[in-house]
Design a protein around this motif. Structure first.
Motif, PDB file in Angstrom:
ATOM      1  N   LEU B 109     -13.311  10.251 -60.093  1.00 55.85           N
ATOM      2  CA  LEU B 109     -12.811  10.007 -58.302  1.00 55.85           C
ATOM      3  C   LEU B 109     -12.428  11.230 -58.072  1.00 55.85           C
ATOM      4  CD1 LEU B 109     -12.091   6.431 -57.865  1.00 55.85           C
ATOM      5  CD2 LEU B 109     -14.504   8.027 -56.735  1.00 55.85           C
ATOM      6  N   ILE B 113      -9.149  10.829 -53.191  1.00 54.07           N
ATOM      7  CA  ILE B 113      -9.275   9.559 -53.253  1.00 54.07           C
ATOM      8  C   ILE B 113      -8.042   8.589 -54.213  1.00 54.07           C
ATOM      9  CG2 ILE B 113     -10.681   8.752 -53.798  1.00 54.07           C
ATOM     10  CD1 ILE B 113     -11.066   9.400 -50.717  1.00 54.07           C
ATOM     11  N   ILE B 116      -4.372   7.705 -53.021  1.00 56.16           N
ATOM     12  CA  ILE B 116      -4.611   6.876 -51.754  1.00 56.16           C
ATOM     13  C   ILE B 116      -4.801   5.914 -52.220  1.00 56.16           C
ATOM     14  CG2 ILE B 116      -6.274   6.102 -49.875  1.00 56.16           C
ATOM     15  CD1 ILE B 116      -7.020   9.286 -49.023  1.00 56.16           C
ATOM     16  N   MET B 117      -5.838   5.494 -52.990  1.00 53.28           N
ATOM     17  CA  MET B 117      -6.168   3.874 -53.228  1.00 53.28           C
ATOM     18  C   MET B 117      -4.750   3.933 -54.345  1.00 53.28           C
ATOM     19  SD  MET B 117     -10.147   4.836 -55.694  1.00 53.28           S
ATOM     20  CE  MET B 117      -9.430   3.649 -56.463  1.00 53.28           C
ATOM     21  N   MET B 120      -2.684   1.994 -51.185  1.00 52.02           N
ATOM     22  CA  MET B 120      -3.092   0.865 -51.217  1.00 52.02           C
ATOM     23  C   MET B 120      -3.107  -0.054 -52.509  1.00 52.02           C
ATOM     24  SD  MET B 120      -6.716   2.109 -50.160  1.00 52.02           S
ATOM     25  CE  MET B 120      -7.175   0.285 -50.574  1.00 52.02           C
ATOM     26  N   LYS B 121      -3.000   0.571 -53.671  1.00 52.19           N
ATOM     27  CA  LYS B 121      -2.142  -0.811 -54.487  1.00 52.19           C
ATOM     28  C   LYS B 121      -0.899  -0.942 -54.183  1.00 52.19           C
ATOM     29  CE  LYS B 121      -6.307  -0.826 -56.131  1.00 52.19           C
ATOM     30  NZ  LYS B 121      -7.047  -1.466 -55.745  1.00 52.19           N
ATOM     31  N   ALA B 153      -5.645  -1.292 -60.085  1.00 47.27           N
ATOM     32  CA  ALA B 153      -6.570  -0.409 -60.208  1.00 47.27           C
ATOM     33  C   ALA B 153      -7.852   0.203 -59.778  1.00 47.27           C
ATOM     34  CB  ALA B 153      -5.742   0.680 -61.757  1.00 47.27           C
ATOM     35  N   LEU B 154      -8.790  -0.803 -60.559  1.00 44.33           N
ATOM     36  CA  LEU B 154     -10.131  -0.523 -61.255  1.00 44.33           C
ATOM     37  C   LEU B 154     -10.520  -2.010 -60.053  1.00 44.33           C
ATOM     38  CD1 LEU B 154     -10.618   0.657 -63.975  1.00 44.33           C
ATOM     39  CD2 LEU B 154     -10.541   1.892 -62.148  1.00 44.33           C
ATOM     40  N   ASP B 155      -9.863  -2.709 -58.858  1.00 42.40           N
ATOM     41  CA  ASP B 155     -10.071  -3.561 -58.446  1.00 42.40           C
ATOM     42  C   ASP B 155     -11.318  -4.947 -59.221  1.00 42.40           C
ATOM     43  OD1 ASP B 155      -9.470  -1.907 -56.252  1.00 42.40           O
ATOM     44  OD2 ASP B 155     -11.328  -1.655 -55.767  1.00 42.40           O
ATOM     45  N   LEU B 187      -8.561 -12.065 -52.270  1.00 41.69           N
ATOM     46  CA  LEU B 187      -9.224 -10.901 -53.097  1.00 41.69           C
ATOM     47  C   LEU B 187      -9.490 -11.136 -53.646  1.00 41.69           C
ATOM     48  CD1 LEU B 187      -7.005  -8.332 -54.376  1.00 41.69           C
ATOM     49  CD2 LEU B 187      -8.369  -8.436 -51.676  1.00 41.69           C
TER      50      LEU B 187
END
Lengths: 100, 261
Positions: B109, B113, B116-117, B120-121, B153-155, B187
């Motif tokens: 990525l 990006i 931004i991730m 969000m985390k 981090a990696l959902d 989640l």
């Protein structure tokens, strides 16, 4: 523009490329970018980050970014990520185009 | 669904896991607790693919984790997050760089990006203003939350927590416990929590598994565990020093050990 399919860490770079292409084709008089998400059933944080970046790019160009017709699972993801208030979200294209 | 099927593991002459069997349902919170040396840490290492059992299988859905080695574990590791007991943060990297590390390692990525991730985390764990600090500049509770942000981090579909509240003050411990609950509820993340902390397990677990001498002593809902008539189970819950569970971990007789060697 319309996004189709799951948007995850393997597909979000393609979505990012499509959004970049859409930005290149924007007319000088355009006021907004509308992204139809009705065909997206799953979006991970890389997909959301891609939309946040699109929002950043819109702000630089004084454009509005409006997200249209989020499926219930994607709407949930936006709410969980506390991004419902960051984006302008509309139920339909007609509503999104109104007032532009 | 995570299925642990007849796992055994021996270190030297000490059998740490002895035919361990249980299952943990997806999108639920499963707490595994037991005495020190009861096999919790070894079990966790096997679940995350860090150690292979001597025998038995661990399956994640249709995937047999125990059959995988080295890089073939990568697809599984991308689907899980691990909150280590010692946090395992890299002190030479900032908070943001620590969280970005697994994203950079496993994806291609763009940097913006990823940035931004990371934000969000950090928002998920309530630490968005701390991205430029280094771990050693944070309190123990904050480091734990950063480590949790990195685990997310990696959902991941599943997060494994190793003693998540160990060494934290009661308020921060409650914050971490609430975060586990929220991650699951909001989640849909499957949470597997290995801990000594009985009270937090009783508060938020969907299922509790009690490990004793490498086997499942009891399993059930918090209510079922609480109502168990088994004196071993009751000693676990009350934390009483008196009961059938001895604090002596040695298997040899003391007299024999002193006199015979």
């Amino acid at each position: 523009m319309k996004i189709r399919g799951d948007v995850d860490m393997s597909t979000s770079p393609d979505v990012r490329g499509k959004i970049a292409e859409a930005f290149r084709q924007i007319d000088a008089g355009s006021k907004a970018v509308l992204i139809d998400l009705s065909q997206v059933r799953y979006m991970d944080s890389s997909g959301i980050a891609t939309l946040v970046e699109a929002m950043q790019n819109c702000m630089k160009r004084s454009l509005r970014l409006r997200l249209v017709d989020l499926s219930p699972p994607v709407r949930d993801i936006f709410e969980l990520a506390r991004l419902s208030s960051v984006f302008e979200i509309y139920a339909s294209l007609a509503e999104a185009e109104a007032g532009l | 669904m995570i299925t642990v099927d007849n796992i055994s593991k021996t270190y030297g002459n000490r059998k740490v896991l002895d035919g361990l069997c249980f299952s943990a349902e997806g999108r639920k919170i499963t707490y595994v607790f037991g005495t020190s040396g009861g096999g919790k840490s070894t079990m966790l290492k096997i679940l995350i693919g860090a150690t292979a059992p001597d025998s038995g299988e661990v399956r994640y859905g249709d995937l047999d984790i125990t059959a995988l080695r080295g890089r073939s574990l990568d697809p599984y590791r991308k689907r899980i997050g691990v909150l280590f007991q010692n946090n395992a943060l890299l002190n030479s990297l900032t908070v943001a760089e620590n969280i970005a590390l697994p994203i950079r390692e496993h994806t291609a990525l763009d940097q913006n990006i990823v940035h931004i991730m990371v934000k969000m985390k950090l928002e998920l764990v309530g630490l968005r203003d701390f991205e430029d600090l280094y771990p050693e500049q944070l309190s123990g509770g904050m480091q734990k939350r950063v480590a949790l942000a990195r685990a997310l981090a990696l959902d991941p579909e599943v997060v494994y927590f190793d003693e998540p509240t160990s060494g934290l003050d009661p308020i921060i411990a409650s914050v971490i416990t609430k975060l586990i609950k929220d991650l699951n509820r909001l989640l849909g993340i499957t949470c597997i929590v290995v801990t000594h902390a009985v009270h937090e397990a009783m508060k938020i677990a969907d299922k509790i598994i009690l490990l004793y001498r490498g086997k499942v002593l009891a399993e059930g809902t918090p209510q079922e565990i609480r109502e168990s008539a088994d004196p071993l189970v009751q000693q676990f819950i009350t934390g009483s020093p008196d009961g059938p569970i001895s604090f002596h971990a040695s298997s040899k007789d003391f007299r024999d050990d002193l006199l015979v060697g």
